[in-house]
Scaffold this motif. Sequence first.
Motif: not given
Length: 334
Positions: A117-118, A123-124, A219-224
């Motif tokens: 979600v973050n 990112g998107y 960015k999505l990956m690092v927040y996950c």
Amino acid sequence: MSYANLSPEVRRFIWPIAGLVLLLLVNVLISPEFFQLEVKDGRLYGSVIDVLNRAAPVALLAIGMTLVIATGGIDLSVGSVMAIAGAVSASLIVSGVDNIALIIGGGLLAGVAAGFVNGFLVGYFGIQPIVATLILMVAGRGIAQLINAGQIVTFHHDAFAFLGVGYFLGLPFPIVLVIITFVLVQLLMRRTALGLFVEGVGANASASHYIGINDKLIKLMVYCISGLCAAVAGMIAAADIGGSDANNAGLWLELDAILAVVIGGASLMGGRFSIFLSIIGALIIQTLTITIILSGVPPKFNLLIKAAAIIIILLLQSPEFHRQVARFRKWRGA
């Protein structure tokens, strides 16, 4: 070789490690038996082991936070994600689930979902990281309270409790989890191209996009990953006390995690990072807490002393501070 002749990379390592060594020496002066280790029933005991064990949750948060900050972001929600993961695992246990894989898997899935979600918002949708993660920082505890029905949920599950109070090869299991997480993330970042992509996005997201790097996905990956690390820390906290307290689990630990990364020399603007130095930063924070306790300073001064010591460490790391000192010396010499 003088300090001025050292490479910037070497300088980055000197001050955090020197700060940790200095704090450890102060502890030895206060308590000469600080480094004494004792083996009982195949388990290691001692003040150093206590420091490592108590620093484990912040170290785990710092690992994920390092990657987020390296992309130029911030994650204020990790403390709330700890509470959510602990609440999910606790609710599975009290509902009758006995399979440890499902219990741990549920907590990890909750962490990844929060990170997704973050990452999606940042990112998107292009929402500022401090705003996007502040939403979950506030709402996350509400979610954890809903899962716990507004109560402190207690449980008894030996296999799950091992995460918080178990021992492996003589070491408390939280320390082992930090080592495993560090090795896995370090290999992922330094033995694949992902580390360069993360640094590239942090240094210049637009340029990275134009050379073919999917900055949104990075960015999505690092927040996950940050959410996953927070989930592990949350389950450790829940397993340690045998319960889930949505109000207090991980409370304000996001600030310690950010501070650990900054002490480790990472720039909040993004770019180059060091997971190892972030863990050193987490150890500095915990060692400083132990130092204050051992010194017998009245509790009302604890936060002020902690803040002052951290400011000194950060100043020692600052190139601008060293330049100002050099100018002052030159002025005095003149």
